[in-house]
Design an enzyme around this catalytic site. Structure first.
Site, PDB file in Angstrom:
ATOM      1  N   ALA A   1       0.835  -1.198   0.000  1.00 28.82           N
ATOM      2  CA  ALA A   1       0.000   0.000   0.000  1.00 28.82           C
ATOM      3  C   ALA A   1       0.870   1.247   0.000  1.00 28.82           C
ATOM      4  O   ALA A   1       2.098   1.182  -0.101  1.00 28.82           O
ATOM      5  CB  ALA A   1      -0.930  -0.024   1.206  1.00 28.82           C
ATOM      6  N   SER A   2       0.245   2.406   0.135  1.00 25.56           N
ATOM      7  CA  SER A   2       0.972   3.676   0.049  1.00 25.56           C
ATOM      8  C   SER A   2       1.878   3.901   1.241  1.00 25.56           C
ATOM      9  O   SER A   2       2.903   4.567   1.132  1.00 25.56           O
ATOM     10  CB  SER A   2      -0.017   4.836  -0.067  1.00 25.56           C
ATOM     11  N   ILE A   3       1.515   3.348   2.399  1.00 27.54           N
ATOM     12  CA  ILE A   3       2.293   3.585   3.610  1.00 27.54           C
ATOM     13  C   ILE A   3       3.165   2.389   3.971  1.00 27.54           C
ATOM     14  O   ILE A   3       4.296   2.560   4.420  1.00 27.54           O
ATOM     15  CB  ILE A   3       1.347   3.947   4.780  1.00 27.54           C
ATOM     16  N   ALA A   4       2.655   1.190   3.783  1.00 22.43           N
ATOM     17  CA  ALA A   4       3.381   0.001   4.233  1.00 22.43           C
ATOM     18  C   ALA A   4       3.060  -1.181   3.332  1.00 22.43           C
ATOM     19  O   ALA A   4       2.164  -1.117   2.480  1.00 22.43           O
ATOM     20  CB  ALA A   4       3.001  -0.328   5.682  1.00 22.43           C
ATOM     21  N   GLN A   5       3.819  -2.264   3.514  1.00 23.08           N
ATOM     22  CA  GLN A   5       3.515  -3.516   2.840  1.00 23.08           C
ATOM     23  C   GLN A   5       3.571  -4.649   3.850  1.00 23.08           C
ATOM     24  O   GLN A   5       4.215  -4.543   4.889  1.00 23.08           O
ATOM     25  CB  GLN A   5       4.445  -3.768   1.662  1.00 23.08           C
TER      26      GLN A   5
ATOM     27  N   LYS B   1       3.864  -6.256   9.039  1.00 24.35           N
ATOM     28  CA  LYS B   1       3.620  -4.997   8.323  1.00 24.35           C
ATOM     29  C   LYS B   1       4.822  -4.075   8.517  1.00 24.35           C
ATOM     30  O   LYS B   1       5.247  -3.828   9.645  1.00 24.35           O
ATOM     31  CB  LYS B   1       2.345  -4.334   8.852  1.00 24.35           C
TER      32      LYS B   1
ATOM     33  N   ASP C   1     -11.608   2.631   8.967  1.00 23.51           N
ATOM     34  CA  ASP C   1     -11.219   2.281   7.592  1.00 23.51           C
ATOM     35  C   ASP C   1     -11.818   0.922   7.241  1.00 23.51           C
ATOM     36  O   ASP C   1     -11.118   0.017   6.778  1.00 23.51           O
ATOM     37  CB  ASP C   1      -9.688   2.246   7.488  1.00 23.51           C
TER      38      ASP C   1
END
Length: 510
Positions: A131-135, A150, A285
């Site tokens: 994702a945009s912040i983490a994987q 994460k 979310d």
């Protein structure tokens, strides 16, 4: 402090990207857009073949991670970006190419202070999600437990800091224009967004949020929060229980696993209401990608970076508003808006109640599939404009999540009636919070709080009025009329006289 030139350069670059995807057409065509801004938009699209239909989500994905997150926030604000833009922004999947594993490995080892082999028996180098912040990577601990790991993307903090700095500058310029955009309070919207991302960029806070939510949801057996592995969690790394389930977005997978989609939809709505109304702490979310159906029929959630809080008074107001809409008591809904300060006091309460009735009556009791969401939103946003209602940034997360939950629930069960599912829970909670027993309990609690403060109050009084000690009480002093002395030379005379009197007193005392 970043210079205005740097901010302007960033905005110009982003503006060109937005223009290439047609995302600025609405601003250019809006008759209320200031002329200088319209000219800037026209300049930004020079040299591009603009698509017929704006691609807002694609544009923000091209700009970067912070823009993706900001787009997700804007998706909750059709009054700010327009209904069409909000619908398109919901497409944001937050997907980016993964970071090479050697960088991820180095980040894990640096964050946890140990070699990877001492932490995990194995770890998949290919992430299950980026994702945009983490994987996220699937792994097995040295104790044999299957977990999800994460890891923040390298440099993501710096990217967000730069972007938000410019968002704040741009919002201040926009708000300075006044008028309708001032009512939308863009600076507070950006400030709220900044708070959201600050939580997401510290994975220890995400772990703490998951732990707190799990404790608050013990009364809801149909909902599961994965267990946190605190020994393998740090600011940039979060390790938690691996979940074997089916994403709620996978309708075919749900059918194949034998899940009751109608029951899942009802459980999701009830879970959200318990979090938001009963607990005042909710997962903000709750889109399909973050929700799973477990083999035993429970719903499990992941990704606790964005959480919302609502104080008790706001929760009571929220529950009363929902109950009023469910039962058609629009006057009580209007009264709450005035009590909460959501509507300026110079407006007429009865007129506001009538405006609410005009929006609520056509949809009350209908299944969601028969409701024109566009018509409903247009009516609600007309009310906010007509009654000068300022945006309430502290409720943005709640609004965002309510829309998400409705979308997921109707995807599972198109025939679900949100009012029917919500009514029993909201009614029961209100009876518990506003009934005579709750009133008496509140008064007892308030009196007990005041009693506990008495010792502190007495101590402060004692400090303010100390015992005179052994000194006799002073004699009464006569009232003396003070004379204003004017002119510089007179101030000098007074000063000399005061000094002489002071010296004489010192001589007598000595």
């Amino acid at each position: 402090m970043t210079s205005r030139i740097v901010h302007a350069a960033r905005l110009w670059k982003w503006g060109r990207t937005l223009a290439r995807h047609g995302a600025l057409m609405g601003i250019e065509r809006d008759p209320l857009t200031p002329t200088p801004l319209r000219r800037a938009v026209r300049l930004a699209r020079i040299g591009f073949r603009v698509p017929k239909e704006p691609r807002y989500a694609d544009a923000l994905e091209a700009i970067g991670p912070a823009a993706i997150k900001f787009g997700q926030a804007l998706a909750t604000r059709p009054d700010l970006v327009g209904e069409a833009a909000a619908i398109d922004l919901y497409r944001l999947q937050d997907a980016l190419p993964p970071v090479p594993f050697p960088l991820i490995r180095a980040s894990i080892e640096q964050s946890l202070g140990r070699p990877l082999e001492q932490l995990f028996a194995s770890i998949d180098e290919v992430p299950v999600g980026a994702a945009s912040i983490a994987q996220v990577h699937r792994a097995i601990t040295t104790e044999g437990r299957e977990v999800a790991v994460k890891v923040l993307r390298p440099g993501v903090e710096q990217d967000f800091a730069r972007s938000i700095d410019t968002y704040e500058w741009a919002a201040a310029q926009a708000e300075h224009m006044g008028g309708e955009i001032g009512r939308l309070r863009p600076r507070l919207v950006v400030a709220t967004f900044k708070q959201w991302t600050a939580r997401e960029l510290d994975l220890r806070r995400e772990a703490a949020s998951a732990s707190e939510l799990a404790r608050g949801m013990l009364a809801e057996p149909g909902f599961h929060v994965p267990t946190i592995d605190w020994q393998r969690t740090a600011r940039r790394v979060l390790t938690l229980e691996w979940l074997d389930g089916v994403k709620l977005s996978d309708m075919a997978g749900l059918e194949a696993a034998g899940h009751d989609r109608k029951a899942l939809a009802a459980t999701l709505v009830r879970v959200f209401l318990r979090q938001a109304i009963a607990e005042g702490f909710f997962h903000a979310d709750l889109h399909q990608g973050n929700l799973f159906a477990l083999p035993d029929g429970r719903i499990a959630a992941i990704d606790f970076g964005i959480m919302g809080r609502i104080n008790r008074q706001a929760r009571v107001w929220l529950a009363e508003i929902l109950h009023g809409l469910i039962t058609g008591n629009y006057r009580r809904v209007a009264e709450i808006h005035f009590e909460a300060g959501y509507v300026p006091a110079h407006h007429n309460l009865d007129e506001f109640a009538t405006a609410l009735r005009a929006v609520g009556e056509p949809i009350r009791g209908l299944p969601v599939k028969d409701i024109s969401i566009g018509q409903m939103l247009d009516g609600l946003f007309s009310i906010t404009r007509d009654f000068d209602m300022p945006v309430q940034p502290h409720l943005l997360l709640l609004q965002k999540t309510m829309v998400m939950v409705e979308g997921v629930a109707t995807g599972l069960d198109p025939d679900i009636n949100m009012w029917d599912v919500a009514a029993p829970f909201v009614g029961e909670w209100l009876r518990g919070e506003l009934g005579p027993e709750a009133f008496l309990a509140d008064r007892v609690h308030e009196i007990a709080r005041l009693v506990r403060r008495i010792p502190d109050l007495l101590e402060r009084i004692d400090h303010a009025f100390p015992h005179p000690g052994a000194a006799p009480p002073p004699p009464p002093l006569p009232e003396v009329q003070l004379v204003r002395v004017g002119g510089g030379w007179r101030y000098g005379v007074v000063a000399v006289l005061a000094a002489a009197i002071g010296a004489l007193l010192m001589h007598l005392i000595g």
